[in-house]
Design an enzyme around this catalytic site. Structure first.
Site, mmCIF file in Angstrom:
data_model
loop_
_atom_site.group_PDB
_atom_site.id
_atom_site.type_symbol
_atom_site.label_atom_id
_atom_site.label_comp_id
_atom_site.label_asym_id
_atom_site.label_seq_id
_atom_site.Cartn_x
_atom_site.Cartn_y
_atom_site.Cartn_z
ATOM 1 N N ARG A 23 0.978 -1.286 0.062
ATOM 2 C CA ARG A 23 0.096 -0.020 -0.120
ATOM 3 C C ARG A 23 1.008 1.323 -0.175
ATOM 4 O O ARG A 23 1.852 1.294 0.559
ATOM 5 C CB ARG A 23 -0.871 -0.098 1.213
ATOM 6 C CG ARG A 23 -1.750 1.087 1.321
ATOM 7 C CD ARG A 23 -2.738 0.830 2.818
ATOM 8 N NE ARG A 23 -3.523 -0.351 2.155
ATOM 9 C CZ ARG A 23 -3.946 -1.443 3.263
ATOM 10 N NH1 ARG A 23 -3.451 -1.139 4.437
ATOM 11 N NH2 ARG A 23 -4.665 -2.346 3.123
ATOM 12 N N ASP A 105 0.724 -7.955 8.868
ATOM 13 C CA ASP A 105 -0.612 -8.303 9.090
ATOM 14 C C ASP A 105 -1.276 -8.182 10.420
ATOM 15 O O ASP A 105 -2.344 -7.566 10.535
ATOM 16 C CB ASP A 105 -0.795 -9.773 8.708
ATOM 17 C CG ASP A 105 -0.302 -9.980 7.254
ATOM 18 O OD1 ASP A 105 -0.484 -9.264 6.394
ATOM 19 O OD2 ASP A 105 0.502 -11.053 7.314
ATOM 20 N N ASP A 107 -2.762 -6.280 13.363
ATOM 21 C CA ASP A 107 -3.126 -5.120 13.955
ATOM 22 C C ASP A 107 -3.904 -4.970 15.013
ATOM 23 O O ASP A 107 -4.429 -6.024 15.667
ATOM 24 C CB ASP A 107 -4.047 -4.770 12.720
ATOM 25 C CG ASP A 107 -3.547 -4.742 11.427
ATOM 26 O OD1 ASP A 107 -2.643 -4.156 11.107
ATOM 27 O OD2 ASP A 107 -4.220 -5.379 10.659
ATOM 28 N N ASP A 120 -6.711 -9.807 12.536
ATOM 29 C CA ASP A 120 -5.896 -10.382 11.295
ATOM 30 C C ASP A 120 -4.931 -11.354 11.808
ATOM 31 O O ASP A 120 -4.096 -11.665 11.233
ATOM 32 C CB ASP A 120 -5.296 -9.332 10.395
ATOM 33 C CG ASP A 120 -6.153 -8.215 9.866
ATOM 34 O OD1 ASP A 120 -7.385 -8.714 9.757
ATOM 35 O OD2 ASP A 120 -5.826 -7.153 9.504
ATOM 36 N N GLU A 123 -4.496 -13.959 8.880
ATOM 37 C CA GLU A 123 -3.940 -13.754 7.885
ATOM 38 C C GLU A 123 -2.337 -13.805 8.252
ATOM 39 O O GLU A 123 -1.589 -14.357 7.339
ATOM 40 C CB GLU A 123 -4.206 -12.266 7.530
ATOM 41 C CG GLU A 123 -3.421 -11.604 6.205
ATOM 42 C CD GLU A 123 -4.089 -10.327 6.089
ATOM 43 O OE1 GLU A 123 -3.387 -9.778 5.019
ATOM 44 O OE2 GLU A 123 -4.950 -9.596 6.435
#
Length: 179
Positions: A23, A105, A107, A120, A123
């Site tokens: 990102r 990942d 959070d 997450d 993930e």
């Protein structure tokens, strides 16, 4: 690279463990830099996802990055109070292109009422297996979750209302100068 000064704009790039770009935030205003930390603000900032999708941040957010802690903090200033989104990630680096870090990942979200959620986890486990995170990385990340929760519980640094007020007001002063 020359360290950005107050009022400068920088890009922020988040990567995954395999080196792929995750990102990008295009224009983050720098509020303060030191040897160890960078504080900035995003306000209607263009964000580009790895798949090319683009969106604008909805509200002003104070961002906090540190060179020694494996997390960064986004304090979103909303009408109902401050919400926090904390990424478990490598300490930041800075080069000519951007402030950069690897996102792992995990959070932690903190709601205005103080409720905390670890997000997450699935993930993280999936990527940990896929990219074979070293045991030391896993250990460091789990230790930094504990540090982060301690900061949240004790209102340390970006989790202090005085901190938010100080940096948000500085942002308003700097942005007013631009107009």
């Amino acid at each position: 690279m020359q360290i950005p000064k107050e009022g400068d704009y920088i890009a922020i790039q988040s990567y995954k463990h395999d080196g792929s770009l995750h990102r990008t935030w295009r224009d983050t205003m720098v509020l303060k830099t030191s040897d160890d930390a960078l504080i900035g603000v995003n306000d209607h900032t263009l964000v580009t996802e790895s798949d090319g999708r683009r969106w604008l941040t909805r509200e002003p957010a104070i961002v906090y990055f540190h060179r020694h802690y494996w997390f960064n903090v986004i304090a979103m200033i909303r009408e109902g109070g401050v919400s926090y989104y904390c990424n478990l990630a490598t300490p930041f680096t800075l080069d000519q292109e951007a402030l950069k870090y690897i996102d792992y990942d995990l959070d932690v979200k903190v709601f205005p009422d103080g409720e905390k959620r670890l997000l997450d986890v699935d993930e993280y486990e999936q990527h940990r297996r896929k990219w074979a995170y070293p045991a030391t990385t896993d250990k460091i990340l789990k230790a930094n979750v504990r540090v982060l929760v301690d900061w949240i519980n004790h209102g340390k640094g970006p989790f202090s209302q005085a901190y938010i007020d100080l940096w948000y007001n500085r942002y308003l002063q700097l942005s007013h100068k631009e107009n």
